[in-house]
Motif scaffolding. Structure first.
Motif, mmCIF file in Angstrom:
data_model
loop_
_atom_site.group_PDB
_atom_site.id
_atom_site.type_symbol
_atom_site.label_atom_id
_atom_site.label_comp_id
_atom_site.label_asym_id
_atom_site.label_seq_id
_atom_site.Cartn_x
_atom_site.Cartn_y
_atom_site.Cartn_z
ATOM 1 N N ASP A 83 -2.176 -24.963 33.830
ATOM 2 C CA ASP A 83 -3.470 -24.685 34.790
ATOM 3 C C ASP A 83 -3.595 -26.159 35.262
ATOM 4 O O ASP A 83 -4.161 -27.208 34.184
ATOM 5 N N PRO A 84 -2.935 -26.630 36.499
ATOM 6 C CA PRO A 84 -3.283 -28.020 36.714
ATOM 7 C C PRO A 84 -4.717 -28.494 36.909
ATOM 8 O O PRO A 84 -4.893 -29.468 36.823
ATOM 9 N N ALA A 85 -5.593 -27.442 37.249
ATOM 10 C CA ALA A 85 -6.773 -27.993 37.594
ATOM 11 C C ALA A 85 -7.600 -28.243 36.271
ATOM 12 O O ALA A 85 -8.304 -29.182 36.310
ATOM 13 N N GLY A 86 -7.264 -27.626 35.310
ATOM 14 C CA GLY A 86 -7.847 -28.071 33.792
ATOM 15 C C GLY A 86 -7.074 -28.983 32.906
ATOM 16 O O GLY A 86 -7.228 -29.313 32.010
ATOM 17 N N ARG A 87 -5.902 -29.390 33.703
ATOM 18 C CA ARG A 87 -4.835 -30.226 33.100
ATOM 19 C C ARG A 87 -4.407 -29.505 31.619
ATOM 20 O O ARG A 87 -4.557 -30.428 30.667
ATOM 21 N N SER A 88 -4.041 -28.295 31.318
ATOM 22 C CA SER A 88 -3.595 -27.772 30.408
ATOM 23 C C SER A 88 -2.478 -26.811 30.124
ATOM 24 O O SER A 88 -2.169 -26.493 31.665
ATOM 25 N N VAL A 89 -1.836 -26.477 29.540
ATOM 26 C CA VAL A 89 -0.566 -25.656 29.274
ATOM 27 C C VAL A 89 -0.763 -24.635 28.102
ATOM 28 O O VAL A 89 -1.468 -24.972 27.288
ATOM 29 N N ALA A 265 6.576 -22.251 39.401
ATOM 30 C CA ALA A 265 6.202 -21.423 40.364
ATOM 31 C C ALA A 265 4.961 -20.675 40.502
ATOM 32 O O ALA A 265 4.521 -20.435 41.501
ATOM 33 N N SER A 266 4.558 -20.562 39.295
ATOM 34 C CA SER A 266 3.213 -19.778 39.193
ATOM 35 C C SER A 266 1.956 -20.484 38.968
ATOM 36 O O SER A 266 0.967 -20.140 38.532
ATOM 37 N N SER A 267 2.370 -21.868 38.853
ATOM 38 C CA SER A 267 1.271 -22.772 38.611
ATOM 39 C C SER A 267 0.154 -23.325 39.603
ATOM 40 O O SER A 267 -0.641 -23.757 39.251
ATOM 41 N N GLY A 268 0.525 -22.913 41.061
ATOM 42 C CA GLY A 268 -0.715 -23.119 41.720
ATOM 43 C C GLY A 268 -0.300 -24.590 42.469
ATOM 44 O O GLY A 268 -1.040 -24.957 43.498
ATOM 45 N N LEU A 269 0.741 -25.184 42.148
ATOM 46 C CA LEU A 269 1.023 -26.484 42.719
ATOM 47 C C LEU A 269 1.916 -26.229 44.117
ATOM 48 O O LEU A 269 2.616 -25.307 44.275
ATOM 49 N N ALA A 270 1.853 -27.177 44.840
ATOM 50 C CA ALA A 270 2.426 -27.125 46.366
ATOM 51 C C ALA A 270 3.853 -27.321 46.173
ATOM 52 O O ALA A 270 4.506 -28.359 45.515
ATOM 53 N N GLY A 274 13.699 -26.443 47.257
ATOM 54 C CA GLY A 274 14.097 -25.903 46.073
ATOM 55 C C GLY A 274 13.231 -25.385 45.111
ATOM 56 O O GLY A 274 13.494 -25.241 43.666
ATOM 57 N N GLY A 275 11.984 -24.895 45.641
ATOM 58 C CA GLY A 275 10.978 -24.680 44.658
ATOM 59 C C GLY A 275 10.171 -25.705 43.862
ATOM 60 O O GLY A 275 9.378 -25.462 43.100
ATOM 61 N N ARG A 276 10.919 -27.099 44.273
ATOM 62 C CA ARG A 276 10.164 -27.898 43.408
ATOM 63 C C ARG A 276 8.703 -28.466 44.048
ATOM 64 O O ARG A 276 8.427 -28.149 45.048
ATOM 65 N N ILE A 277 8.016 -29.177 43.025
ATOM 66 C CA ILE A 277 6.699 -29.546 43.556
ATOM 67 C C ILE A 277 6.964 -30.704 44.366
ATOM 68 O O ILE A 277 7.408 -31.881 43.963
ATOM 69 N N ASP A 278 6.164 -30.804 45.624
ATOM 70 C CA ASP A 278 5.966 -32.149 46.405
ATOM 71 C C ASP A 278 5.036 -33.085 45.559
ATOM 72 O O ASP A 278 3.877 -32.457 45.424
ATOM 73 N N VAL A 279 5.683 -34.164 45.576
ATOM 74 C CA VAL A 279 4.260 -34.958 44.878
ATOM 75 C C VAL A 279 4.247 -36.171 45.968
ATOM 76 O O VAL A 279 5.077 -36.498 46.849
ATOM 77 N N GLN A 280 3.212 -37.030 45.550
ATOM 78 C CA GLN A 280 2.958 -38.168 46.314
ATOM 79 C C GLN A 280 3.502 -39.398 46.055
ATOM 80 O O GLN A 280 4.263 -39.408 45.148
#
Length: 413
Positions: A83-89, A265-270, A274-280
């Motif tokens: 849960d990236p919004a709640g910063r929890s796993v 993939a199911s985290s809601g992150l962009a 390769g299905g990886r998360i784009d970071v800033q």
């Protein structure tokens, strides 16, 4: 768990361990979560599979790594939800952990590109378990083939990147130099190693000079190259290519690429390539404050905007840099964009043979000098003193005698 922790790191690969280590040294409490209780050195897994080094050289317990740190706590569990919004796993045992800063360094999984039969019949090579499984199957195959009087024994490696090249070269060297000593004289002549890739060369990210050297060396050691044609199907006893060629195979090794795991993939992150998360540029996830994504789980860029490869050096440096930014987050400082120090590329092709393109200017060396550089760099990157010494002893023994003294334990699949 109701408590909000300072930092949670998901994944104990290069990036995760480096982040936790650096934060612990800065006096920040860290919870490291990984499904395994050990750190694994992925670049050398092919040597475990081919009995050049043992599992203890590539795997080191997390509690040994952090035994002198009272700031890093390790939990062995598989993360099943983020849960990236709640910063929890949430982990497979139902526990939920929350933090002020969440670091996702969960690595990747093999990408079979929806190739029919590949996931079922091919051996990936991304974990210690993968390496031991492949090694057990190779050993079993040769034991059984030695009892036969005729028939080819084909091993097909799919993927012409560093992992595929190094694996194919190592297996072919075993066939050429080790089998005549350990098995009947006729077996080696019946064993063939194929390397297949849809692009027309090996080591696509390297220079033409390095590619040419690698191709010549692979052919010299006995690898049969099938380049410029893709794989359309993998079955229990064959690999079918796009041009209709059918390669009978006893074992297939998949080194065809990686993608992000299902939990990301199911985290809601962009997601991006390769299905990886784009970071800033500062290694944080877009739209989610306090969430960092590192290593093979992330699409990272350098200061010019160029995409960085999935390499151990990139992961380690991103972990160290993320720790600096996290420390700034927690102490009121300012984050800085990730600046990657380009060390270049390396690949071993066999005993005394390697290619290396060093530094941002890509200084090119081949042969024994590159081989020595490869050994030095990989020995330095290994996690502990026991691992470094053990690997060096095995490499020296192999170079002098081609001896394979490692025992691979485990039932073949």
């Amino acid at each position: 768990m109701d408590e909000t922790l300072p930092v949670i790191v998901v994944g104990g690969g290069f990036a995760g361990v480096k982040t936790a280590t650096q934060l612990g040294r800065k006096g920040i409490d860290v919870l490291l979560i990984d499904k395994n209780n050990y750190h694994q050195f992925q670049p050398l897994l092919y040597q475990v599979a081919t009995a050049q080094i043992g599992v203890s050289e590539v795997a080191r317990p997390f509690r040994a790594i952090f035994r002198r740190s009272n700031r890093v706590r390790v939990v062995t569990a598989e993360v099943t939800a983020i849960d990236p919004a709640g910063r929890s796993v949430t982990t497979s045992d139902g526990a939920t952990y929350r933090a002020r800063i969440l670091v996702l360094a969960a690595g990747a999984v093999p990408n079979f590109f929806d190739t029919p039969g590949a996931e079922e019949f091919a051996h990936p090579l991304y974990s210690v378990i993968d390496a031991v499984s492949l090694g057990a199957n190779l050993t079993s195959l040769l034991d059984h083939a030695d009892k036969e009087t005729a028939g080819d024994v084909n091993i097909v490696v799919i993927g012409g990147g560093p992992t595929g090249v190094e694996t194919a070269g190592a297996i072919a060297e075993n066939v050429k130099f080790v089998l005549p000593s350990y098995f009947s004289s006729g077996l080696a002549a019946r064993c063939h190693v194929y390397l297949v890739d849809m692009v027309p060369t090996v080591l696509n990210a390297f220079s033409e000079k390095s590619q040419s050297y690698a191709r010549k060396r692979l052919v010299k050691v006995g690898v049969r190259l099938q380049l410029g044609v893709g794989v359309t199907e993998v079955s229990a006893d064959a690999v079918t290519l796009a041009d209709g060629t059918v390669l009978p195979s006893r074992i297939v090794v998949w080194a065809g690429g990686l993608k992000a795991g299902a939990v990301l993939a199911s985290s809601g992150l962009a997601h991006g390539r390769g299905g990886r998360i784009d970071v800033q540029p500062d290694l944080t996830a877009r739209d989610f404050e306090g969430v960092y994504v590192l290593g093979d789980a992330a699409n990272m860029t350098d200061t010019t905007g160029a995409h960085l490869p999935q390499l151990g050096s990139v992961a380690q440096q991103s972990g160290k840099w993320a720790a600096r930014n996290i420390h700034a987050d927690l102490t009121g400082g300012k984050r800085e964009p990730f600046r990657y120090f380009d060390k270049g590329y390396m690949a071993m092709i066999g005993r005394g043979a390697a290619v290396a393109e060093i530094g941002r200017k890509r200084v090119q060396i081949q042969g024994p000098l590159a081989f020595a550089a490869w050994l030095g760099v990989h020995a330095a990157l290994l996690s502990g003193g026991r691992q470094k010494i053990g690997a060096l002893i095995s490499w020296i023994e192999d170079f002098v005698s081609h001896e394979r003294s490692q025992v691979i334990v485990g039932p073949p699949e």
